[in-house]
Design a protein around this motif. Structure first.
Motif, PDB file in Angstrom:
ATOM      1  N   CYS A  26       0.841  -1.188   0.000  1.00  0.00           N
ATOM      2  CA  CYS A  26       0.000   0.000   0.000  1.00  0.00           C
ATOM      3  C   CYS A  26       0.877   1.238   0.000  1.00  0.00           C
ATOM      4  N   ARG A  27       0.473   2.235  -0.737  1.00  0.00           N
ATOM      5  CA  ARG A  27       1.239   3.468  -0.821  1.00  0.00           C
ATOM      6  C   ARG A  27       0.824   4.474   0.255  1.00  0.00           C
ATOM      7  N   ASP A  28      -0.141   4.156   1.085  1.00  0.00           N
ATOM      8  CA  ASP A  28      -0.579   5.032   2.159  1.00  0.00           C
ATOM      9  C   ASP A  28      -0.030   4.534   3.496  1.00  0.00           C
ATOM     10  N   HIS A  29      -0.022   5.411   4.477  1.00  0.00           N
ATOM     11  CA  HIS A  29       0.436   5.015   5.812  1.00  0.00           C
ATOM     12  C   HIS A  29      -0.138   5.966   6.863  1.00  0.00           C
ATOM     13  N   TRP A  30       0.078   5.610   8.127  1.00  0.00           N
ATOM     14  CA  TRP A  30      -0.442   6.412   9.226  1.00  0.00           C
ATOM     15  C   TRP A  30       0.538   7.519   9.594  1.00  0.00           C
ATOM     16  N   VAL A  31      -0.015   8.692   9.891  1.00  0.00           N
ATOM     17  CA  VAL A  31       0.768   9.841  10.363  1.00  0.00           C
ATOM     18  C   VAL A  31      -0.025  10.513  11.488  1.00  0.00           C
ATOM     19  N   SER A  32       0.657  10.902  12.545  1.00  0.00           N
ATOM     20  CA  SER A  32      -0.008  11.628  13.640  1.00  0.00           C
ATOM     21  C   SER A  32      -0.204  13.079  13.206  1.00  0.00           C
ATOM     22  N   ILE A  33      -1.471  13.470  13.007  1.00  0.00           N
ATOM     23  CA  ILE A  33      -1.764  14.838  12.568  1.00  0.00           C
ATOM     24  C   ILE A  33      -2.114  15.741  13.751  1.00  0.00           C
ATOM     25  N   TRP A  34      -2.205  15.194  14.916  1.00  0.00           N
ATOM     26  CA  TRP A  34      -2.188  15.932  16.180  1.00  0.00           C
ATOM     27  C   TRP A  34      -1.607  14.987  17.210  1.00  0.00           C
ATOM     28  N   ALA A  35      -0.784  15.518  18.082  1.00  0.00           N
ATOM     29  CA  ALA A  35      -0.248  14.700  19.161  1.00  0.00           C
ATOM     30  C   ALA A  35       0.166  15.620  20.298  1.00  0.00           C
ATOM     31  N   SER A  36       0.144  15.058  21.483  1.00  0.00           N
ATOM     32  CA  SER A  36       0.542  15.801  22.676  1.00  0.00           C
ATOM     33  C   SER A  36       1.348  14.881  23.568  1.00  0.00           C
ATOM     34  N   MET A  37       2.308  15.442  24.268  1.00  0.00           N
ATOM     35  CA  MET A  37       3.173  14.654  25.140  1.00  0.00           C
ATOM     36  C   MET A  37       2.390  14.132  26.331  1.00  0.00           C
ATOM     37  N   PRO A  38       2.248  12.809  26.486  1.00  0.00           N
ATOM     38  CA  PRO A  38       1.562  12.277  27.674  1.00  0.00           C
ATOM     39  C   PRO A  38       2.436  12.467  28.913  1.00  0.00           C
ATOM     40  N   GLN A  39       1.807  12.755  30.028  1.00  0.00           N
ATOM     41  CA  GLN A  39       2.519  12.866  31.295  1.00  0.00           C
ATOM     42  C   GLN A  39       1.549  12.553  32.432  1.00  0.00           C
ATOM     43  N   GLN A  40       2.101  12.264  33.588  1.00  0.00           N
ATOM     44  CA  GLN A  40       1.227  12.063  34.745  1.00  0.00           C
ATOM     45  C   GLN A  40       0.686  13.413  35.175  1.00  0.00           C
ATOM     46  N   VAL A  41      -0.618  13.484  35.347  1.00  0.00           N
ATOM     47  CA  VAL A  41      -1.252  14.725  35.766  1.00  0.00           C
ATOM     48  C   VAL A  41      -0.991  14.925  37.256  1.00  0.00           C
ATOM     49  N   GLU A  42      -0.364  16.024  37.607  1.00  0.00           N
ATOM     50  CA  GLU A  42      -0.075  16.308  39.006  1.00  0.00           C
ATOM     51  C   GLU A  42      -1.385  16.462  39.777  1.00  0.00           C
ATOM     52  N   LEU A  43      -1.335  16.193  41.059  1.00  0.00           N
ATOM     53  CA  LEU A  43      -2.546  16.251  41.883  1.00  0.00           C
ATOM     54  C   LEU A  43      -3.224  17.613  41.803  1.00  0.00           C
ATOM     55  N   TYR A  44      -2.399  18.684  41.745  1.00  0.00           N
ATOM     56  CA  TYR A  44      -2.996  20.026  41.705  1.00  0.00           C
ATOM     57  C   TYR A  44      -3.598  20.353  40.339  1.00  0.00           C
ATOM     58  N   ASN A  45      -3.336  19.511  39.337  1.00  0.00           N
ATOM     59  CA  ASN A  45      -3.925  19.714  38.012  1.00  0.00           C
ATOM     60  C   ASN A  45      -5.130  18.814  37.750  1.00  0.00           C
ATOM     61  N   LEU A  46      -5.493  17.989  38.731  1.00  0.00           N
ATOM     62  CA  LEU A  46      -6.702  17.172  38.585  1.00  0.00           C
ATOM     63  C   LEU A  46      -7.939  18.052  38.703  1.00  0.00           C
ATOM     64  N   PRO A  47      -9.068  17.603  38.151  1.00  0.00           N
ATOM     65  CA  PRO A  47     -10.295  18.417  38.248  1.00  0.00           C
ATOM     66  C   PRO A  47     -10.811  18.482  39.680  1.00  0.00           C
ATOM     67  N   ASN A  48     -11.661  19.449  39.915  1.00  0.00           N
ATOM     68  CA  ASN A  48     -12.310  19.573  41.219  1.00  0.00           C
ATOM     69  C   ASN A  48     -13.477  18.604  41.334  1.00  0.00           C
TER      70      ASN A  48
END
Length: 419
Positions: A26-48
């Motif tokens: 196949c001449r097509d393939h996958w590309v990430s057209i949006w991506a963000s660095m995963p990280q552990q969400v700090e406790l102070y950044n969790l929702p209320n």
């Protein structure tokens, strides 16, 4: 198929009792057209509360989020990450849609565009801790420089408070109680919570012709968007995308076909964990694990210098380590066929800015000389040269400074390094 290839397949089939299924070329393939660095969400950044409880988060919760796409596509899939989760992530159901107003951070969707995601044919998926899941490919035409809405519902929530996300989204997300995957607008109820963070999502990938590839940017808060406009999509990678999309002349077709991945986090360092894992370690997940990355830009080091003791000996030691780390990152990326672009560290001095101690500034200059002259990088983007104040090269130009003498405002984030 070559005779030798047939012989190898036949030999392995006889030896292992295996049945081989032909895979069409196949001449097509996958590309990430949006991506963000995963990280552990700090406790102070969790929702209320009520989205953060004693035993876990997101119980009976709908999470609606928007992301900014970097290539046109007709078939896409969504990647959810539990890389830093302390427990399984039980996704009950998820959808994609176009935002009602086309804007980033919108709580409303166009209901006629809602499509339900499946995961290996199932509407739900329990993602083990440390793992990720990609949805099945779905035909859903999208355009570059527009937003996509991803809505996910967790009936049971995620146990514990170690979850994966990206707190520096500079994009509004919306939390609501109950299964509201297809609700036209989440913002109309008093219990709904707006939070400028991303949770659980880590990439949108598109099935594209083979000339489409990606550039992954490994960075810190300057790349992540500190100083940019919330929901404005004017981080410097966003503004780079705008230039790529309008490129003309030589290599313009190549430039327009590049997706842009912003793999940065505020406070990130190359040599040590802190706000997110260290860059020397995370390039495996944030660059090499993504399909069809052609270029990587490394724009990090300011936090390594700025958080190390300001003595000459300590700064020399961290400078030595940074140069070795750059070299290691280049070697590993080159081994995967990825061209590596180095970016000089921008000024970090000014009244009250602790990063600007003389020993730190001396190492910034030393590291930048190496980036410019070592010839280890395939190319160099000299951000320092275009944003420094010609009257005081240790400081940012006043018109580009957010006021903290470290981070760039939207004008600085959009400065053209070619001029």
């Amino acid at each position: 198929m070559s005779p030798s290839g047939f012989g190898l397949r036949r030999l392995l089939g006889l030896a292992l009792g295996a049945t081989f299924v032909s895979v069409a070329t196949c001449r097509d393939h996958w590309v990430s057209i949006w991506a963000s660095m995963p990280q552990q969400v700090e406790l102070y950044n969790l929702p209320n509360a009520p989205y953060n409880g004693t035993d876990g988060v997101f119980e009976d919760t709908t999470i609606r989020q928007t992301v900014y796409l970097t290539q046109d596509a007709s078939t896409i899939r969504v990647q959810f990450s539990n890389a830093f989760g302390g427990s399984d992530l039980p996704i009950t159901a998820a959808t994609i849609a176009l935002p009602a107003d086309g804007e980033a951070g919108s709580s409303a969707i166009r209901q006629d565009t809602v499509r339900h995601l499946t995961f290996s044919g199932s509407p739900s998926f329990q993602v083990p801790n440390g793992a990720l899941v990609v949805s099945d490919p779905i035909r859903f035409p999208v355009k570059a420089q527009t937003s996509l809405t991803i809505t996910v519902y967790l009936a049971k929530g995620q146990q514990g408070h170690a979850i994966t996300g990206h707190p520096g989204s500079r994009t509004s997300s919306w939390l609501a109680k109950g299964n509201l995957l297809t609700a036209p607008d989440l913002g109309s109820d008093a219990s709904v919570q707006r939070i400028d963070k991303w949770f659980l999502i880590s990439a949108v990938q598109a099935w594209l012709p083979s000339h489409h590839q990606a550039v992954a940017i490994v960075g810190d808060s300057i790349t992540d968007g500190r100083g940019s406009t919330t929901n404005g999509n004017d981080r410097w990678p966003d503004q780079l995308l705008s230039r790529l999309r309008t490129a003309k002349g030589r290599n313009s077709s190549l430039l327009r076909s590049l997706a842009v991945m912003n793999m940065a986090a505020g406070g990130n360092r190359i040599l040590a964990d802190g706000l997110g894992p260290n860059a020397l370690g995370r390039i495996e997940r944030d660059v090499l694990a993504h399909p069809n990355v052609r270029y990587a830009i490394i724009f990090e080091g300011v936090n390594d210098l700025g958080t190390a003791p300001a003595t000459e000996a300590d700064q020399t030691a961290v400078g030595d380590r940074l140069l070795l780390a750059y070299d290691q990152m280049i070697s590993r990326l080159h081994a995967a066929g990825i061209a590596v672009i180095g970016a000089t560290i921008t000024p970090m001095s000014g009244p009250g800015q602790v990063y600007g101690e003389p020993a730190r500034e001396a190492q910034r200059q030393r590291v930048n000389r190496w980036i410019r002259t070592s010839k280890r990088f395939d190319a160099v983007v000299d951000f320092d040269a275009v944003v420094r104040d010609p009257k005081n090269v240790t400081q940012l130009r006043p018109e580009y400074d957010t006021g903290d003498y470290l981070h760039l405002n939207p004008a600085g984030l959009g400065v053209n390094v070619e001029k």
